[in-house]
Design a protein around this motif. Structure first.
Motif, PDB file in Angstrom:
ATOM      1  N   LEU A   1       3.178   0.628   8.366  1.00  0.00           N
ATOM      2  CA  LEU A   1       4.119   1.630   8.855  1.00  0.00           C
ATOM      3  C   LEU A   1       4.169   2.833   7.898  1.00  0.00           C
ATOM      4  CD1 LEU A   1       5.956   1.755  11.354  1.00  0.00           C
ATOM      5  CD2 LEU A   1       7.826   0.944   9.919  1.00  0.00           C
ATOM      6  N   PHE A   2       4.181   2.568   6.603  1.00  0.00           N
ATOM      7  CA  PHE A   2       4.169   3.647   5.624  1.00  0.00           C
ATOM      8  C   PHE A   2       2.859   4.430   5.697  1.00  0.00           C
ATOM      9  CE2 PHE A   2       7.635   1.332   3.424  1.00  0.00           C
ATOM     10  CZ  PHE A   2       8.490   2.405   3.221  1.00  0.00           C
ATOM     11  N   GLY A   3       1.781   3.729   6.024  1.00  0.00           N
ATOM     12  CA  GLY A   3       0.509   4.423   6.174  1.00  0.00           C
ATOM     13  C   GLY A   3       0.536   5.394   7.338  1.00  0.00           C
ATOM     14  N   LEU A   4       1.095   4.960   8.466  1.00  0.00           N
ATOM     15  CA  LEU A   4       1.225   5.854   9.626  1.00  0.00           C
ATOM     16  C   LEU A   4       2.133   7.032   9.317  1.00  0.00           C
ATOM     17  CD1 LEU A   4       1.572   3.210  12.487  1.00  0.00           C
ATOM     18  CD2 LEU A   4      -0.430   4.615  11.973  1.00  0.00           C
ATOM     19  N   LEU A   5       3.177   6.745   8.524  1.00  0.00           N
ATOM     20  CA  LEU A   5       4.100   7.819   8.153  1.00  0.00           C
ATOM     21  C   LEU A   5       3.405   8.832   7.241  1.00  0.00           C
ATOM     22  CD1 LEU A   5       7.005   8.925   8.262  1.00  0.00           C
ATOM     23  CD2 LEU A   5       7.536   7.468   6.289  1.00  0.00           C
ATOM     24  N   ALA A   6       2.577   8.339   6.324  1.00  0.00           N
ATOM     25  CA  ALA A   6       1.860   9.242   5.405  1.00  0.00           C
ATOM     26  C   ALA A   6       0.871  10.112   6.151  1.00  0.00           C
ATOM     27  CB  ALA A   6       1.148   8.430   4.322  1.00  0.00           C
ATOM     28  N   LEU A   7       0.272   9.545   7.205  1.00  0.00           N
ATOM     29  CA  LEU A   7      -0.675  10.313   8.014  1.00  0.00           C
ATOM     30  C   LEU A   7       0.036  11.203   9.022  1.00  0.00           C
ATOM     31  CD1 LEU A   7      -3.323   7.505   8.710  1.00  0.00           C
ATOM     32  CD2 LEU A   7      -3.524   9.432   7.106  1.00  0.00           C
ATOM     33  N   LYS A   8       1.369  11.155   9.027  1.00  0.00           N
ATOM     34  CA  LYS A   8       2.206  11.966   9.914  1.00  0.00           C
ATOM     35  C   LYS A   8       1.935  11.688  11.400  1.00  0.00           C
ATOM     36  CE  LYS A   8       2.765  15.724   6.606  1.00  0.00           C
ATOM     37  NZ  LYS A   8       2.660  17.178   6.340  1.00  0.00           N
ATOM     38  N   GLU A   9       1.540  10.422  11.672  1.00  0.00           N
ATOM     39  CA  GLU A   9       1.362  10.022  13.074  1.00  0.00           C
ATOM     40  C   GLU A   9       2.704   9.630  13.698  1.00  0.00           C
ATOM     41  OE1 GLU A   9      -1.632   7.144  13.680  1.00  0.00           O
ATOM     42  OE2 GLU A   9      -3.189   8.219  12.549  1.00  0.00           O
ATOM     43  N   ILE A  10       3.689   9.330  12.863  1.00  0.00           N
ATOM     44  CA  ILE A  10       5.046   9.055  13.318  1.00  0.00           C
ATOM     45  C   ILE A  10       6.008   9.787  12.402  1.00  0.00           C
ATOM     46  CG2 ILE A  10       4.551   6.797  14.350  1.00  0.00           C
ATOM     47  CD1 ILE A  10       5.601   5.488  11.829  1.00  0.00           C
ATOM     48  N   THR A  11       7.197  10.041  12.918  1.00  0.00           N
ATOM     49  CA  THR A  11       8.214  10.730  12.126  1.00  0.00           C
ATOM     50  C   THR A  11       8.992   9.730  11.281  1.00  0.00           C
ATOM     51  OG1 THR A  11       9.889  10.501  13.850  1.00  0.00           O
ATOM     52  CG2 THR A  11       8.436  12.435  13.977  1.00  0.00           C
ATOM     53  N   PRO A  12       9.724  10.185  10.269  1.00  0.00           N
ATOM     54  CA  PRO A  12      10.540   9.253   9.475  1.00  0.00           C
ATOM     55  C   PRO A  12      11.549   8.473  10.328  1.00  0.00           C
ATOM     56  CG  PRO A  12      10.298  11.321   8.306  1.00  0.00           C
ATOM     57  CD  PRO A  12       9.706  11.529   9.671  1.00  0.00           C
ATOM     58  N   GLY A  13      12.146   9.145  11.315  1.00  0.00           N
ATOM     59  CA  GLY A  13      13.090   8.446  12.190  1.00  0.00           C
ATOM     60  C   GLY A  13      12.420   7.351  12.987  1.00  0.00           C
ATOM     61  N   GLN A  14      11.236   7.638  13.509  1.00  0.00           N
ATOM     62  CA  GLN A  14      10.486   6.609  14.247  1.00  0.00           C
ATOM     63  C   GLN A  14      10.099   5.453  13.328  1.00  0.00           C
ATOM     64  OE1 GLN A  14       7.320   9.129  15.812  1.00  0.00           O
ATOM     65  NE2 GLN A  14       8.204   9.022  17.881  1.00  0.00           N
ATOM     66  N   ALA A  15       9.692   5.785  12.112  1.00  0.00           N
ATOM     67  CA  ALA A  15       9.316   4.744  11.152  1.00  0.00           C
ATOM     68  C   ALA A  15      10.504   3.835  10.847  1.00  0.00           C
ATOM     69  CB  ALA A  15       8.783   5.383   9.867  1.00  0.00           C
ATOM     70  N   LEU A  16      11.695   4.441  10.681  1.00  0.00           N
ATOM     71  CA  LEU A  16      12.892   3.643  10.382  1.00  0.00           C
ATOM     72  C   LEU A  16      13.232   2.703  11.536  1.00  0.00           C
ATOM     73  CD1 LEU A  16      15.302   2.993   8.580  1.00  0.00           C
ATOM     74  CD2 LEU A  16      16.517   4.934   9.646  1.00  0.00           C
ATOM     75  N   ILE A  17      13.240   3.273  12.755  1.00  0.00           N
ATOM     76  CA  ILE A  17      13.591   2.445  13.920  1.00  0.00           C
ATOM     77  C   ILE A  17      12.547   1.350  14.144  1.00  0.00           C
ATOM     78  CG2 ILE A  17      13.935   2.471  16.413  1.00  0.00           C
ATOM     79  CD1 ILE A  17      15.012   5.309  16.133  1.00  0.00           C
ATOM     80  N   ALA A  18      11.273   1.709  14.071  1.00  0.00           N
ATOM     81  CA  ALA A  18      10.216   0.735  14.270  1.00  0.00           C
ATOM     82  C   ALA A  18      10.268  -0.362  13.207  1.00  0.00           C
ATOM     83  CB  ALA A  18       8.851   1.429  14.249  1.00  0.00           C
TER      84      ALA A  18
END
Length: 365
Positions: free
Chosen positions: A31-48
């Motif tokens: 999940l942190f990897g997707l967040l670093a690549l900006k494929e998801i937003t911080p809010g999406q990362a938190l909820i997911a």
């Protein structure tokens, strides 16, 4: 695997807990990897992340419920399913395996499969594979056959692993319960053996004691009272022998005592026995037959003659003066019949003519 089922259960459950923790950590890292690549937003990362953690946290509980054969936690399973679908369908998909939540549908299928029959699980799994393949094909554009293959493999591996885990636990538990049942049966058999030994050992002594005391009361004889005292001492000694588990009998001694006891009651007893060639186990069994047969003659007949014949493992005790049919029954003869049958022999008791009774035992020679 373990000496006791609760230890085996603990090992299996904790092992699976460790696997789930590993998967959860890997998912969060992904999940942190997707967040670093900006494929998801911080809010999406938190909820997911929260939804995934909820699913992973609920799985150990469902596993423990399945291990304990308790009713399925329907509410928890429903909430976990909704959470996994929300993550899988509500967030971006960059291709199968690109997101950490792609494993969640099969994770949930394995959890639900713990509480379903095989046919139902196969049907639910087939429907889930087809639906997931269609949805992922529409969302990602990947080849449907590739998605179908991967989905089928994931479903089979995840559900199969859970079933294997559950089967292993139930096998260990059933093996332990079988061991406990065998132990209980052994205790019951030992109690039955003790009951038979007590009956066989003390039966004749108590009958003789009763008859001697009755005779002493009629005659007022000091000698008879001494005999009563001796018999009482013998009965007490035999009780000690039985309590100690040392109730083996000597065949020659039993034959001699049978002759003496019957002669003492006025019966002419002829003993013809060849015992030297018999194995020790057969001699012990026949010694019990002689004792039980003598006891029954003293209790249930007014015998004037008795013939005890033993040759090549076949013992026959024949007497007259049978008063009623009870000489053929009783727990003593039934217990002996069971013992001899287990040893590969046979026991038969029947009436002959009007007042004769024959007890026949055959043992391995």
């Amino acid at each position: 695997m373990a000496a006791r089922p609760h230890v085996a259960r603990r090992i299996l459950v904790y092992w699976m807990d460790a696997v789930i923790v590993f998967i959860a950590i890997a998912s969060i890292i992904s999940l942190f990897g997707l967040l670093a690549l900006k494929e998801i937003t911080p809010g999406q990362a938190l909820i997911a992340g929260l939804l995934q953690l909820f699913v992973y946290a609920g799985f150990p509980w469902t596993l423990r419920v399945a291990f304990d054969n308790k009713p399925a936690p329907v509410t928890l399973l429903a909430l976990m399913t909704v959470a996994s679908l929300a993550v899988t369908l509500g967030f971006p998909a960059g291709g199968y395996g690109a997101a950490s939540w792609d494993i969640l549908p099969w994770f949930m299928l394995s959890a639900v499969g713990l509480f379903l029959r095989l046919r139902v699980t196969l049907a639910v799994g087939a429907v889930s594979v087809v639906l997931f393949t269609v949805v992922m094909h529409l969302r990602t554009g990947e080849a449907w056959w590739w998605l179908l293959t991967l989905s089928t493999i994931m479903a089979v591996v995840m559900v199969g692993a859970m079933w294997l885990w559950l089967w292993l636990w139930r096998t260990i538990r059933e093996a332990y319960e079988s061991k406990e049942a065998k132990a209980s049966l052994a205790v019951a058999e030992e109690r039955l053996r003790f009951s038979r030994d007590l009956h066989d050992l003390l039966g004749r002594s108590l009958v003789l004691l009763s008859l001697r005391s009755e005779l002493a009361a009629k005659l007022g004889s000091t000698e008879e009272m001494l005999q009563v005292h001796r018999l009482a001492g013998e009965a007490l000694s035999q009780l000690h022998v039985t309590a100690a588990g040392l109730s083996a009998l000597d065949l020659e001694e039993e034959l001699a005592q049978a002759r003496a006891a019957l002669a003492g009651m006025g019966a002419d007893c002829l003993v013809q026995a060849r015992t030297a060639e018999l194995p020790a186990a057969s001699r012990a069994l026949l010694a019990w037959v002689v004792r039980e047969g003598t006891t029954n003659i003293l209790k249930h007949s007014t015998a004037t003659r008795c013939h005890i014949r033993l040759d090549a493992g076949r013992l026959e005790i024949r007497n007259d003066g049978v008063r009623h049919a009870s000489q053929a029954g009783g727990s003593g003869l039934h217990g002996l019949a069971e013992r001899i049958s287990v040893a590969g022999g046979s026991l038969d008791a029947h009436h002959v003519g009007r007042d004769e009774f024959v007890l026949t035992a055959t043992v391995p020679a």
